[in-house]
Design a protein around this motif. Structure first.
Motif, mmCIF file in Angstrom:
data_model
loop_
_atom_site.group_PDB
_atom_site.id
_atom_site.type_symbol
_atom_site.label_atom_id
_atom_site.label_comp_id
_atom_site.label_asym_id
_atom_site.label_seq_id
_atom_site.Cartn_x
_atom_site.Cartn_y
_atom_site.Cartn_z
ATOM 1 N N TRP A 195 0.846 -1.186 0.000
ATOM 2 C CA TRP A 195 0.000 0.000 0.000
ATOM 3 C C TRP A 195 0.886 1.242 0.000
ATOM 4 O O TRP A 195 1.932 1.272 0.645
ATOM 5 C CB TRP A 195 -0.918 -0.019 1.216
ATOM 6 C CG TRP A 195 -2.146 0.813 1.015
ATOM 7 C CD1 TRP A 195 -2.379 2.067 1.481
ATOM 8 C CD2 TRP A 195 -3.307 0.432 0.284
ATOM 9 N NE1 TRP A 195 -3.615 2.500 1.082
ATOM 10 C CE2 TRP A 195 -4.215 1.512 0.334
ATOM 11 C CE3 TRP A 195 -3.676 -0.715 -0.436
ATOM 12 C CZ2 TRP A 195 -5.468 1.485 -0.283
ATOM 13 C CZ3 TRP A 195 -4.925 -0.743 -1.049
ATOM 14 C CH2 TRP A 195 -5.803 0.344 -0.967
ATOM 15 N N ASN A 196 0.443 2.275 -0.738
ATOM 16 C CA ASN A 196 1.285 3.450 -0.965
ATOM 17 C C ASN A 196 1.804 4.099 0.311
ATOM 18 O O ASN A 196 2.928 4.606 0.345
ATOM 19 C CB ASN A 196 0.516 4.500 -1.780
ATOM 20 C CG ASN A 196 0.364 4.080 -3.238
ATOM 21 O OD1 ASN A 196 1.146 3.280 -3.730
ATOM 22 N ND2 ASN A 196 -0.647 4.606 -3.903
ATOM 23 N N SER A 197 1.004 4.111 1.359
ATOM 24 C CA SER A 197 1.387 4.815 2.587
ATOM 25 C C SER A 197 2.169 3.951 3.572
ATOM 26 O O SER A 197 2.396 4.359 4.707
ATOM 27 C CB SER A 197 0.139 5.375 3.279
ATOM 28 O OG SER A 197 -0.799 4.339 3.544
ATOM 29 N N THR A 198 2.592 2.757 3.155
ATOM 30 C CA THR A 198 3.349 1.889 4.052
ATOM 31 C C THR A 198 4.675 2.559 4.428
ATOM 32 O O THR A 198 5.480 2.857 3.543
ATOM 33 C CB THR A 198 3.628 0.528 3.401
ATOM 34 O OG1 THR A 198 2.390 -0.057 2.967
ATOM 35 C CG2 THR A 198 4.313 -0.411 4.379
ATOM 36 N N PRO A 199 4.932 2.781 5.720
ATOM 37 C CA PRO A 199 6.124 3.529 6.122
ATOM 38 C C PRO A 199 7.358 2.639 6.263
ATOM 39 O O PRO A 199 7.266 1.406 6.269
ATOM 40 C CB PRO A 199 5.726 4.090 7.486
ATOM 41 C CG PRO A 199 4.830 3.012 8.051
ATOM 42 C CD PRO A 199 4.072 2.443 6.872
ATOM 43 N N VAL A 200 8.496 3.273 6.373
ATOM 44 C CA VAL A 200 9.729 2.589 6.748
ATOM 45 C C VAL A 200 9.864 2.705 8.258
ATOM 46 O O VAL A 200 9.884 3.799 8.812
ATOM 47 C CB VAL A 200 10.954 3.230 6.056
ATOM 48 C CG1 VAL A 200 12.244 2.586 6.562
ATOM 49 C CG2 VAL A 200 10.834 3.098 4.545
ATOM 50 N N ILE A 201 9.920 1.550 8.944
ATOM 51 C CA ILE A 201 9.964 1.519 10.404
ATOM 52 C C ILE A 201 11.239 0.802 10.833
ATOM 53 O O ILE A 201 11.507 -0.315 10.373
ATOM 54 C CB ILE A 201 8.730 0.800 10.992
ATOM 55 C CG1 ILE A 201 7.436 1.484 10.511
ATOM 56 C CG2 ILE A 201 8.784 0.764 12.513
ATOM 57 C CD1 ILE A 201 6.176 0.752 10.934
ATOM 58 N N PRO A 202 12.047 1.401 11.708
ATOM 59 C CA PRO A 202 13.280 0.733 12.174
ATOM 60 C C PRO A 202 12.976 -0.641 12.776
ATOM 61 O O PRO A 202 12.037 -0.798 13.569
ATOM 62 C CB PRO A 202 13.821 1.703 13.229
ATOM 63 C CG PRO A 202 13.258 3.041 12.854
ATOM 64 C CD PRO A 202 11.893 2.756 12.282
ATOM 65 N N GLY A 203 13.769 -1.632 12.378
ATOM 66 C CA GLY A 203 13.605 -2.982 12.915
ATOM 67 C C GLY A 203 12.569 -3.826 12.203
ATOM 68 O O GLY A 203 12.450 -5.020 12.475
ATOM 69 N N ASP A 204 11.832 -3.211 11.295
ATOM 70 C CA ASP A 204 10.779 -3.931 10.577
ATOM 71 C C ASP A 204 11.383 -4.728 9.425
ATOM 72 O O ASP A 204 12.292 -4.254 8.740
ATOM 73 C CB ASP A 204 9.759 -2.914 10.047
ATOM 74 C CG ASP A 204 8.725 -3.545 9.129
ATOM 75 O OD1 ASP A 204 8.210 -4.616 9.487
ATOM 76 O OD2 ASP A 204 8.436 -2.957 8.069
ATOM 77 N N VAL A 205 10.867 -5.949 9.180
ATOM 78 C CA VAL A 205 11.334 -6.744 8.038
ATOM 79 C C VAL A 205 10.305 -6.773 6.916
ATOM 80 O O VAL A 205 10.544 -7.382 5.878
ATOM 81 C CB VAL A 205 11.695 -8.187 8.455
ATOM 82 C CG1 VAL A 205 12.728 -8.194 9.575
ATOM 83 C CG2 VAL A 205 10.457 -8.976 8.846
ATOM 84 N N GLY A 206 9.146 -6.137 7.118
ATOM 85 C CA GLY A 206 8.063 -6.224 6.143
ATOM 86 C C GLY A 206 8.450 -5.771 4.752
ATOM 87 O O GLY A 206 8.205 -6.465 3.757
ATOM 88 N N LYS A 207 9.083 -4.587 4.655
ATOM 89 C CA LYS A 207 9.456 -4.079 3.333
ATOM 90 C C LYS A 207 10.554 -4.929 2.700
ATOM 91 O O LYS A 207 10.589 -5.120 1.481
ATOM 92 C CB LYS A 207 9.881 -2.620 3.436
ATOM 93 C CG LYS A 207 8.695 -1.664 3.574
ATOM 94 C CD LYS A 207 8.990 -0.307 2.974
ATOM 95 C CE LYS A 207 7.719 0.488 2.775
ATOM 96 N NZ LYS A 207 7.947 1.787 2.113
ATOM 97 N N ALA A 208 11.461 -5.443 3.504
ATOM 98 C CA ALA A 208 12.504 -6.322 2.968
ATOM 99 C C ALA A 208 11.875 -7.605 2.422
ATOM 100 O O ALA A 208 12.251 -8.084 1.341
ATOM 101 C CB ALA A 208 13.538 -6.640 4.041
ATOM 102 N N TRP A 209 10.928 -8.175 3.151
ATOM 103 C CA TRP A 209 10.247 -9.368 2.673
ATOM 104 C C TRP A 209 9.559 -9.102 1.337
ATOM 105 O O TRP A 209 9.557 -9.970 0.453
ATOM 106 C CB TRP A 209 9.214 -9.840 3.694
ATOM 107 C CG TRP A 209 9.774 -10.681 4.797
ATOM 108 C CD1 TRP A 209 11.083 -10.832 5.138
ATOM 109 C CD2 TRP A 209 9.022 -11.491 5.702
ATOM 110 N NE1 TRP A 209 11.203 -11.692 6.210
ATOM 111 C CE2 TRP A 209 9.962 -12.114 6.577
ATOM 112 C CE3 TRP A 209 7.675 -11.753 5.887
ATOM 113 C CZ2 TRP A 209 9.569 -12.966 7.598
ATOM 114 C CZ3 TRP A 209 7.273 -12.610 6.907
ATOM 115 C CH2 TRP A 209 8.220 -13.216 7.750
ATOM 116 N N SER A 210 8.942 -7.939 1.188
ATOM 117 C CA SER A 210 8.196 -7.651 -0.040
ATOM 118 C C SER A 210 9.101 -7.698 -1.268
ATOM 119 O O SER A 210 8.640 -7.991 -2.374
ATOM 120 C CB SER A 210 7.512 -6.282 0.068
ATOM 121 O OG SER A 210 8.459 -5.229 -0.007
#
Length: 391
Positions: free
Chosen positions: A347-362
């Motif tokens: 989703w366009n508004s998905t933020p970059v959050i320290p420690g998060d792996v969500g965007k890396a997984w995508s």
């Protein structure tokens, strides 16, 4: 030697209807969300999310917590109701840590959607406790997990509401379900498909099975009938506008909500298959295929299984593979009709959050099919192509 180009015929991305659908033990030792006391059948997983949110009176005055790793179909129902999605980080196991929720939840937060990614059960105890203490509804997202247990409860039993996507596990042309554990769905009235739509849903299931040669003895006859149907359609009436088709496909891929389908009950043929398909075969074949892929895709410095060993009480939806340098191999694999995909359209508004792996997984996680109707030579072809391009 395997031919590492396009397969002779498409490898099925989803389960295929055939004689094997009803082969073996109907019941499975592993529990299913379909065994819940209150199950409402819908047309899709996203329709189930939409109905769950509406049952909780989610509106423009509400916010809903969702993970940063997601398919747009998870977020679209929230936005369709005018609510605000608030994105939560996930850890390396796909779990939403409660301490991150404490920093993100707001006074208007009414619900959280917590998935079992890839069909791998996530711990829900602490999240359930936090929801109870803060008056937030837990929607357990079982779109990837039709079978299994998460800790002390069956998958689907932790949420106030739970949703599932039946097309990922069963050879049906449409289907989702809404499980109501602590919320009465009596006011949710779904309309029935028209008679023509009911017939079309049944024919679509049969046509897909014949396309993948899953009905020995009938494949040739059925394929001939459907070839005639397509020929007649081309010669009678206006040809389909590819611009319209591409626009609708893009809307579907990005998770747009079709209000009519969201308020429609799953077709009768799909419900019948969901209730009568042999479940033990589904569970055992998926676990076997996952184990095969885990063994065949280990020992490379360039990719690795996201989870090498399956938990005991689960039936996976897909096999997640972490790839260090996923491009351009991903596009080549897709061009070769190898059935892999990834959630690279967040989703366009998905933020970059320290420690998060969500965007890396995508970006880095390939989702490989491991469903019950794959043949060994198809699994071998998937593995061979991955090693050729990545290994």
């Amino acid at each position: 030697m395997l031919q590492l180009s396009k397969p002779d015929r498409p490898i099925p991305r989803l389960p295929v209807f055939g004689w094997d659908t009803f082969s073996g033990t109907k019941a499975s030792a592993m529990p299913s969300v379909l065994d819940a006391k209150c199950v409402l059948y819908t047309t899709s997983g996203r329709a189930s999310i939409f109905q769950a949110l509406r049952a909780l009176n989610i509106s423009s005055a509400s916010s809903v917590l969702v993970p940063t790793y997601h398919c747009p179909t998870m977020v679209a129902p929230i936005v369709a109701l005018g609510a605000l999605p608030i994105f939560c980080p996930i850890d390396s196991s796909g779990h939403i840590p409660v301490d991150s929720i404490l920093k993100l939840a707001r006074a208007d937060t009414k619900a959280i959607i917590a998935p079992h990614f890839f069909g791998l059960p996530q711990p829900m105890g602490k999240l359930r406790q936090w929801c109870d203490e803060n008056g937030v509804a837990l929607i357990e997202d079982c779109a990837h997990a039709l079978f299994g247990k998460a800790g002390s409860r069956n998958i689907g039993a932790w949420g106030d509401l739970a949703i599932a996507s039946l097309t990922k596990f069963l050879p049906v042309s449409e289907g989702g379900c809404l499980i109501c554990n602590h919320t009465t769905p009596g006011f949710i009235a779904l309309q029935q498909h028209s008679t023509i739509s009911q017939i079309k849903a049944a024919l679509d299931i049969i046509e897909e099975g014949a396309r993948f040669v899953a009905m020995p003895g009938l494949n040739y006859f059925v394929n001939g009938l459907f070839a005639l149907k397509r020929r007649l359609r081309r010669t009678s009436g206006t040809p389909e506008d590819p611009t319209v088709r591409n626009f609708m496909e893009e809307k579907e891929r990005l998770g747009a909500i079709n209000p009519r389908l969201a308020d429609t009950q799953m077709a009768y043929a799909c419900q019948w298959i969901a209730l009568h398909a042999a479940r033990q075969r589904i569970v055992s074949n998926r676990r076997h295929n996952y184990a095969y892929l885990a063994e065949a895709l280990s020992n490379s410095p360039h990719f690795r299984p996201l989870l090498r060993q399956l938990p005991r009480d689960c039936a996976p939806y897909v096999f997640p593979l972490w790839v260090e340098h996923p491009d351009p191999a991903y596009l080549i694999l897709r061009e070769r009709r190898i059935p892999i995909f990834r959630w690279d359209r967040l989703w366009n508004s998905t933020p970059v959050i320290p420690g998060d792996v969500g965007k890396a997984w995508s970006h880095h996680v390939y989702q490989l099919v491991c469903h019950q109707d794959l043949r060994q030579e198809e699994l071998d072809l998937i593995v061979a192509n991955l090693w050729e391009l990545l290994g």
